[in-house]
Design a protein around this motif. Sequence first.
Motif, short mmCIF file in Angstrom:
data_model
loop_
_atom_site.label_atom_id
_atom_site.label_comp_id
_atom_site.label_asym_id
_atom_site.label_seq_id
_atom_site.Cartn_x
_atom_site.Cartn_y
_atom_site.Cartn_z
N VAL A 118 5.73 10.77 -51.24
CA VAL A 118 5.66 9.72 -50.23
C VAL A 118 6.75 8.68 -50.49
O VAL A 118 6.98 8.28 -51.64
CB VAL A 118 4.27 9.04 -50.25
CG1 VAL A 118 4.22 7.88 -49.26
CG2 VAL A 118 3.18 10.06 -49.93
N ILE B 18 7.93 4.82 -49.63
CA ILE B 18 7.47 3.52 -49.11
C ILE B 18 8.70 2.63 -48.99
O ILE B 18 9.38 2.34 -49.97
CB ILE B 18 6.44 2.87 -50.05
CG1 ILE B 18 5.29 3.85 -50.36
CG2 ILE B 18 5.87 1.61 -49.41
CD1 ILE B 18 4.26 3.30 -51.33
N CYS C 155 4.64 3.71 -45.18
CA CYS C 155 4.56 4.94 -45.97
C CYS C 155 4.93 6.14 -45.09
O CYS C 155 4.45 6.27 -43.96
CB CYS C 155 3.15 5.14 -46.52
SG CYS C 155 2.62 3.85 -47.66
N LYS C 156 5.75 7.01 -45.64
CA LYS C 156 6.17 8.21 -44.91
C LYS C 156 6.07 9.43 -45.82
O LYS C 156 6.37 9.34 -47.01
CB LYS C 156 7.62 8.06 -44.42
CG LYS C 156 7.82 6.88 -43.48
CD LYS C 156 9.29 6.73 -43.12
CE LYS C 156 9.51 5.51 -42.22
NZ LYS C 156 10.94 5.33 -41.88
N GLY C 157 5.67 10.55 -45.22
CA GLY C 157 5.58 11.80 -45.96
C GLY C 157 5.75 12.98 -45.04
O GLY C 157 5.45 12.89 -43.83
N SER C 158 6.22 14.08 -45.56
CA SER C 158 6.41 15.29 -44.75
C SER C 158 5.06 15.87 -44.34
O SER C 158 4.02 15.50 -44.86
CB SER C 158 7.22 16.32 -45.53
OG SER C 158 6.54 16.66 -46.73
N LYS D 99 2.73 17.17 -46.92
CA LYS D 99 2.30 16.19 -47.93
C LYS D 99 1.32 15.17 -47.35
O LYS D 99 1.17 14.07 -47.87
CB LYS D 99 3.53 15.44 -48.48
CG LYS D 99 4.58 16.33 -49.12
CD LYS D 99 4.07 16.97 -50.41
CE LYS D 99 5.19 17.77 -51.09
NZ LYS D 99 4.73 18.42 -52.33
N GLN D 100 0.64 15.56 -46.27
CA GLN D 100 -0.24 14.61 -45.58
C GLN D 100 -1.43 14.19 -46.45
O GLN D 100 -1.88 13.05 -46.39
CB GLN D 100 -0.72 15.22 -44.27
CG GLN D 100 0.37 15.34 -43.21
CD GLN D 100 1.05 14.02 -42.91
OE1 GLN D 100 0.39 13.06 -42.48
NE2 GLN D 100 2.36 13.95 -43.13
N LEU E 164 -0.19 11.66 -48.70
CA LEU E 164 0.13 10.45 -47.93
C LEU E 164 -1.13 9.61 -47.68
O LEU E 164 -1.12 8.38 -47.85
CB LEU E 164 0.78 10.84 -46.61
CG LEU E 164 1.13 9.69 -45.65
CD1 LEU E 164 2.13 8.74 -46.29
CD2 LEU E 164 1.68 10.25 -44.34
N LYS F 111 -1.76 5.89 -49.26
CA LYS F 111 -1.98 4.77 -48.35
C LYS F 111 -3.22 3.98 -48.75
O LYS F 111 -3.23 2.74 -48.72
CB LYS F 111 -2.13 5.27 -46.91
CG LYS F 111 -0.81 5.58 -46.22
CD LYS F 111 -1.07 5.98 -44.77
CE LYS F 111 0.24 6.17 -44.02
NZ LYS F 111 0.00 6.53 -42.59
#
Length: 245
Positions: free
Chosen positions: A190, A192, A201-204, A207-208, A211, A215
Amino acid sequence: MADNKRNSVAGKVATPKTTGSGAPATQSALPETHEAIAKAIGARVKLTTAAPESHTYDGTLYTADPTTNVVVLNTRVAATNPSTDLASQPSDYRIIPIPRIQSFQIVSLASGERVRESESGIASAKPSIAAVDIRRLEKRCEDRVRALKEQEKNRGKGVSKEGQAIFDAFKRINTQVRWHDQQMIVSEAVIITPPYRVEDCKGSKDKQEALIRIKKVLEGERRKIKEKEEKERRTGTPTGPRKGG
């Protein structure tokens, strides 16, 4: 030969030089006096201080300090075992300035003349000086350098105070986190970005799960940081680093 030396020293009186008015010795006369007194460390001595408060003291000469210009006398009864170390004897120490010493007499020498000239130095120091473990010192140095490098690596460049606090919070709860410029990379899954809110926050797609978990952690840590700041504002006193996660 040694017996003759002992007999010649025992009973001698070392008297500080006085001025014409009979006052105690001045500073210029003290080095000679101190040298004579220092040779008697460990011996049983009797000394008398100068007027107006003249007193006679009898005891074991514990030390003579040229820096503070005093002698320390143990006025308790000498140990029954003459080989007993001075530091372990029953003690009642009295500190006497050397300039106030009017007369100084050696009553009896220390057993074995305490430390012979041939035995002086590090090898005969009491307590003994242990050998230095070079490998251990080198390891301590390496560990310290490694710790400093780790601290520097964990310090964000150009990030906000809040951002650094969030990064440190992840570290405290043993979550893998590192800086990439001003972005945090958490669990290598992730990203940030500033200002480090939950929505930052971002993730592929694969990778949820990570994520969602990160979070939740971030939301909880931001809440704790906010509560801490509010408490500091109310009390007017910084609460210091928070322990735990």
